[in-house]
Motif scaffolding. Structure first.
Motif: not given
Length: 109
Positions: A32-46, A96-103
């Motif tokens: 949640g910390r890496h995927g929802t709140f400001g991932g790579f380049e500010g992209e979020s995966e809600w 894939d519910v835990l998929e974060g933003p692209p690395l």
């Protein structure tokens, strides 16, 4: 005296299930910390929040229910909770519910 022991078992069961829910939330927190709140380049995966958090929390609850049912030797209830846990796991993997933003990847990706 029998009513008191039933009350104690019920309270312990509730604590185990609550601990399972807390474990699910704690397992979700890094995603949640890496995927929802400001991932790579500010992209979020809600989807990490809208799907991942409920699936992980309900999975923790289902795991707690399995443990409580097994401890009480309620085999059918344990099987039902295990089926629910398997269904939640399947849902989580399928969507894939835990998929974060692209690395970030280096040159040549």
């Amino acid at each position: 005296m029998e009513n008191r022991s039933e009350a104690v078992r019920g309270a312990v069961g509730c604590l185990v299930v609550a601990a399972g829910a807390a474990a699910g939330v704690l397992a979700w927190a890094p995603y949640g910390r890496h995927g929802t709140f400001g991932g790579f380049e500010g992209e979020s995966e809600w989807n990490v929040l809208w799907l991942g958090l409920p699936v992980m929390t309900l999975g923790g609850i289902a795991a707690g229910l399995v443990l409580v049912a097994l401890a009480g030797r309620k085999w059918r209830r344990a099987l039902g909770a295990a089926v629910a846990l398997a269904a939640l796991t399947g849902f989580g993997v399928a969507f894939d519910v835990l998929e974060g933003p692209p690395l970030a990847c280096g040159p040549g990706c």
